[in-house]
Design a protein around this motif. Structure first.
Motif, mmCIF file in Angstrom:
data_model
loop_
_atom_site.group_PDB
_atom_site.id
_atom_site.type_symbol
_atom_site.label_atom_id
_atom_site.label_comp_id
_atom_site.label_asym_id
_atom_site.label_seq_id
_atom_site.Cartn_x
_atom_site.Cartn_y
_atom_site.Cartn_z
ATOM 1 N N ASP A 18 0.839 -1.195 0.009
ATOM 2 C CA ASP A 18 0.130 -0.006 0.214
ATOM 3 C C ASP A 18 0.831 1.210 0.056
ATOM 4 O OD1 ASP A 18 -2.402 -1.536 -0.091
ATOM 5 O OD2 ASP A 18 -2.375 -1.598 2.194
ATOM 6 N N SER A 19 1.979 0.996 0.752
ATOM 7 C CA SER A 19 2.747 2.379 0.711
ATOM 8 C C SER A 19 3.234 2.850 -0.408
ATOM 9 C CB SER A 19 4.125 2.374 1.699
ATOM 10 O OG SER A 19 4.853 1.033 1.086
ATOM 11 N N TYR A 21 1.404 3.401 -3.089
ATOM 12 C CA TYR A 21 0.340 4.141 -3.476
ATOM 13 C C TYR A 21 0.709 5.668 -3.371
ATOM 14 C CZ TYR A 21 -4.356 5.819 -4.626
ATOM 15 O OH TYR A 21 -5.348 6.381 -5.444
ATOM 16 N N SER A 22 1.867 6.155 -2.466
ATOM 17 C CA SER A 22 2.012 7.346 -2.170
ATOM 18 C C SER A 22 2.904 7.752 -3.109
ATOM 19 C CB SER A 22 3.127 7.323 -0.860
ATOM 20 O OG SER A 22 3.972 6.760 -0.894
ATOM 21 N N ILE A 25 0.413 9.255 -5.590
ATOM 22 C CA ILE A 25 -0.235 10.631 -4.969
ATOM 23 C C ILE A 25 0.662 11.505 -5.247
ATOM 24 C CG2 ILE A 25 -0.909 11.465 -2.764
ATOM 25 C CD1 ILE A 25 -1.943 8.773 -1.835
ATOM 26 N N ASN A 26 2.058 11.267 -5.127
ATOM 27 C CA ASN A 26 2.993 12.425 -5.231
ATOM 28 C C ASN A 26 3.197 12.759 -6.465
ATOM 29 O OD1 ASN A 26 3.775 12.830 -2.553
ATOM 30 N ND2 ASN A 26 5.176 11.266 -2.524
ATOM 31 N N LYS A 29 -0.689 14.460 -7.549
ATOM 32 C CA LYS A 29 -1.319 15.576 -6.745
ATOM 33 C C LYS A 29 -1.489 16.798 -7.079
ATOM 34 C CE LYS A 29 2.305 16.061 -3.159
ATOM 35 N NZ LYS A 29 2.910 15.951 -1.976
ATOM 36 N N PHE A 54 -8.452 10.421 -4.909
ATOM 37 C CA PHE A 54 -7.326 9.391 -4.677
ATOM 38 C C PHE A 54 -7.994 8.090 -3.986
ATOM 39 C CE2 PHE A 54 -4.041 13.014 -5.263
ATOM 40 C CZ PHE A 54 -3.320 12.307 -6.302
ATOM 41 N N VAL B 57 -0.416 21.457 -3.385
ATOM 42 C CA VAL B 57 -1.433 21.144 -2.069
ATOM 43 C C VAL B 57 -0.725 21.356 -1.150
ATOM 44 C CG1 VAL B 57 -2.693 19.332 -3.692
ATOM 45 C CG2 VAL B 57 -0.422 18.882 -2.170
ATOM 46 N N PHE B 61 0.024 16.498 2.625
ATOM 47 C CA PHE B 61 -1.404 16.048 1.965
ATOM 48 C C PHE B 61 -1.061 14.318 1.705
ATOM 49 C CE2 PHE B 61 -3.131 14.644 -1.890
ATOM 50 C CZ PHE B 61 -4.904 15.221 -1.817
ATOM 51 N N THR B 62 0.109 14.041 1.368
ATOM 52 C CA THR B 62 0.181 12.662 1.001
ATOM 53 C C THR B 62 0.168 11.632 2.423
ATOM 54 O OG1 THR B 62 1.815 13.329 -0.630
ATOM 55 C CG2 THR B 62 1.680 10.980 -0.006
ATOM 56 N N LEU B 65 -3.320 11.545 3.527
ATOM 57 C CA LEU B 65 -4.218 10.368 2.793
ATOM 58 C C LEU B 65 -3.793 9.058 2.839
ATOM 59 C CD1 LEU B 65 -6.318 10.735 0.317
ATOM 60 C CD2 LEU B 65 -4.626 11.026 -1.012
ATOM 61 N N MET B 66 -2.511 8.716 3.298
ATOM 62 C CA MET B 66 -2.109 7.460 3.255
ATOM 63 C C MET B 66 -2.548 6.988 4.513
ATOM 64 S SD MET B 66 -0.664 6.264 0.754
ATOM 65 C CE MET B 66 0.088 4.735 1.262
ATOM 66 N N LYS B 73 -8.502 0.713 5.532
ATOM 67 C CA LYS B 73 -8.420 -0.647 5.143
ATOM 68 C C LYS B 73 -8.654 -1.560 6.388
ATOM 69 C CE LYS B 73 -4.963 -3.633 2.872
ATOM 70 N NZ LYS B 73 -3.471 -3.833 2.472
#
Lengths: 188, 179
Positions: A18-19, A21-22, A25-26, A29, A54, B57, B61-62, B65-66, B73
């Motif tokens: 999952d990490s 996914y950052s 995002i970066n 964004k 997101f 942003v 932000f990141t 969101l994470m 989850k």
């Protein structure tokens, strides 16, 4: 890790990392935020909607089959979310054709001196903010996100010729206002 | 000779015209100063748009969101939470009822002379004997079959609802985004 393609990152996220996914995002964004900010004309709403986008994209990664580029798929989420927000704000959302015929006469609404700035870049940014949401979305996708006309047409769900018409109109508006401003004496 | 409109100028800028049309526009631009001014302004705007700065942003932000993603989850869905809670409550209540019934049965069958008995140990032994007897009676023969049937029925019903709930959650996840 930063050089990985979108598809590789998505595959990794699907495998449970999952990490990663950052990284996505970066990567998107600020570009998506720029588009939302120009469409919604509000920084706070833009950031809130971006978060939702997101999250939606993350929850729907299972449905992403990789037939289209991730960026196109993601910007479609962003664009549709912005339209939904605008619609919920009871803003007028017009159909594809009426949107192409959308009348925006910034020249009569605003004197060119309203946009008078020392810097041409700032001047252009100011006018883009005043463009109707669909036009500012096209300008952002085409110039800032460097998307092709085909990709923009895919994101917006309108024909390629309509995207071109809207792009040209936005450009003409910017040019006409620029020519009316004092800045033009300096540059032209 | 084509009429050089704004649309044609835009197409010329984008390279969307044929070679012949482009040549005509080129000569048209050379011939008209006003047209050249219009084209140069359009070209400048086009160039400046390409170097437009993106908005940023807010910081963090990141990370925010994470954190939300991780939180969501591992969070038990609301429906599932209610389901588990209701099942647990039902089982607890059932156990309490059984226990209550057993105790009341013991008390009623216990000798009235508890207070007069010689030792506390005897009365405790009697009580525990009574409890064992009552439980034995409840969970043996007919009683066991009835309780077993009730539990089996409840498990089947719960299993069905749980399965339906999972199926619905999967479907909504699949159809949630028509993108």
């Amino acid at each position: 890790m930063r050089n990985l393609s979108d598809q590789e990152i998505i595959d990794s996220v699907r495998k449970g990392n999952d990490s990663d996914y950052s990284i996505i995002i970066n990567r998107y964004k600020n570009k998506a935020f720029s588009m939302l900010k120009r469409m919604l004309k509000n920084e706070f709403d833009a950031e809130e909607i971006l978060q939702d986008c997101f999250l939606k994209a993350y929850n729907s990664l299972i449905n992403f089959k990789g037939e289209a580029k991730f960026s196109t798929w993601f910007y479609r989420i962003v664009y549709n979310s912005a339209l939904t927000k605008l619609s919920s704000q009871k803003r007028k959302i017009e159909s594809e054709m009426s949107s192409v015929e959308e009348h925006f006469d910034l020249q009569s609404e605003h004197n060119a001196d309203d946009f008078e700035k020392k810097d041409i870049q700032e001047f252009i940014q100011d006018i883009i903010k005043k463009l109707p949401e669909r036009h500012s979305a096209i300008i952002t996708m085409f110039y800032l996100n460097e998307m092709s006309i085909e990709e923009i047409s895919d994101v917006m769900g309108i024909s390629i010729s309509n995207v071109k018409v809207m792009l040209h109109r936005s450009r003409n508006t910017l040019r006409d206002l620029f020519l009316k401003s004092k800045l033009s004496e300096e540059f032209i | 000779m084509i009429r050089i409109t704004d649309e044609i100028l835009n197409k010329y800028l984008d390279g969307d015209l044929s070679r012949e049309e482009a040549e005509q526009v080129k000569s048209g631009l050379r011939a008209s100063e006003e047209l050249m001014k219009q084209y140069n302004a359009l070209k400048l705007v086009h160039q400046k748009l390409f170097v437009m700065k993106e908005d940023e942003v807010s910081p963090g932000f990141t990370d925010t969101l994470m954190m939300q993603i991780v939180k969501r989850k591992f969070a038990i869905p609301k429906q599932q939470k209610y389901f588990i809670f209701s099942i647990a409550t039902f089982i607890t209540l059932l156990c309490l009822v059984i226990l209550g019934l057993s105790i009341s049965a013991i008390i009623s069958s216990a000798p009235s002379s508890i207070g007069d008995s010689k030792s506390v140990l005897v009365s405790v032994t009697n009580l525990s004997d009574g409890l064992v007897k009552t439980l034995k009676h409840t969970f043996s023969g007919k009683g066991l079959s009835i309780i077993g049937s009730i539990f089996s029925f409840l498990i089947i019903i719960s299993g069905y609802f749980f399965f339906e709930m999972q199926k619905r959650a999967k479907t909504s996840l699949g159809n949630g985004q028509q993108l």
